[in-house]
Design an enzyme around this catalytic site. Sequence first.
Site, short mmCIF file in Angstrom:
data_model
loop_
_atom_site.label_atom_id
_atom_site.label_comp_id
_atom_site.label_asym_id
_atom_site.label_seq_id
_atom_site.Cartn_x
_atom_site.Cartn_y
_atom_site.Cartn_z
N ARG A 1 42.43 28.80 43.03
CA ARG A 1 42.18 28.81 41.35
C ARG A 1 43.27 29.02 40.72
O ARG A 1 44.27 29.77 41.11
CB ARG A 1 41.45 30.11 41.12
CG ARG A 1 39.87 29.92 41.58
CD ARG A 1 39.29 31.32 40.96
NE ARG A 1 39.99 32.67 40.92
CZ ARG A 1 39.22 33.54 40.47
NH1 ARG A 1 38.10 33.37 39.84
NH2 ARG A 1 39.62 34.74 40.66
N THR B 1 44.05 29.51 33.94
CA THR B 1 42.66 28.90 33.54
C THR B 1 41.64 29.12 34.44
O THR B 1 40.44 28.95 34.05
CB THR B 1 43.03 27.35 33.69
OG1 THR B 1 43.07 26.82 35.01
CG2 THR B 1 44.12 27.06 32.82
N ASP C 1 41.12 40.26 46.66
CA ASP C 1 41.18 38.78 46.79
C ASP C 1 41.06 38.58 48.56
O ASP C 1 41.70 39.19 49.28
CB ASP C 1 42.78 38.50 46.64
CG ASP C 1 43.14 37.21 46.58
OD1 ASP C 1 42.94 36.67 47.71
OD2 ASP C 1 43.43 36.49 45.53
N ASP D 1 43.93 36.98 50.39
CA ASP D 1 45.29 37.88 50.65
C ASP D 1 44.60 38.94 51.78
O ASP D 1 45.49 39.40 52.61
CB ASP D 1 45.37 38.49 49.34
CG ASP D 1 46.09 37.78 48.41
OD1 ASP D 1 46.79 36.70 48.86
OD2 ASP D 1 46.46 38.04 47.13
#
Length: 208
Positions: free
Chosen positions: A103, A107, A199, A202
């Site tokens: 991603r 945006t 995340d 991560d």
Amino acid sequence: MKNLIVIDHPLIKRDLSILRNKRTDNHLFRTTLRRISSVMAFQVTHDLKVRPGFVDTPLERTKGYALAEDIVIVPVLRAGLGLVDGFLDFLPEAKVGHVGLYRNEETLKPVDYYSKFPRNLKKSLVLLLDPMLATGGSGAAAITFLKNKGAKKIRFVSLLAAPEGVRKISAAHPDVKMFTAVLDRQLNSHGYILPGLGDAGDRIFGTE
Ligand code: PRP
Ligand code: URA
């Protein structure tokens, strides 16, 4: 929500809590992800068709079964990789394709950077794996990608889904059944799932 199946299982609830915990380190995160994905695989495949045949036991011939359909597992890189081994534990005959998407942080639109699929994609049941269904941009793009390559039967498997993402996939791809371990409350202003787990990529790979 339309086309969404939330898999309710005590082992999934327990493992999701480990994954959500910010104190869970990368190693425990990965091992828990693998275990929870096995339980998901078991549930996601509960209605697969089998082809009857025969099998010879050491004593006599009896009825046996094989899966009637070819299966292709497709993780969305990177975080989907964390679900692959758990699915392969139950589906050792499956082939594995890959879709690379990330991603754009401003945006929130998906950017694609890699794809590779086995030859039998068109006639297979495709299990698309990504632990996080947030805005749904990546999932919808991955499904479009698969359809453009000829995939006809696709199931999307996540662990955490946000209502926004579920609505997006339902609208863009009404033929795709979604499975998730939990439907979370909402997205924050950065497109992260709340309460979520942070995340996923991560936390699997120890990056930031
Ligand atoms: C995460 C996740 C999904 C996507 C979900 O990937 O694994 O692919 O975000 O968000 P969306 O529904 O709003 O598109 P990310 O973009 O962080 O890439 P990474 O796996 O390479 O870290
Ligand atoms: N991607 C993630 O890894 N986590 C989120 O909460 C949203 C998108």
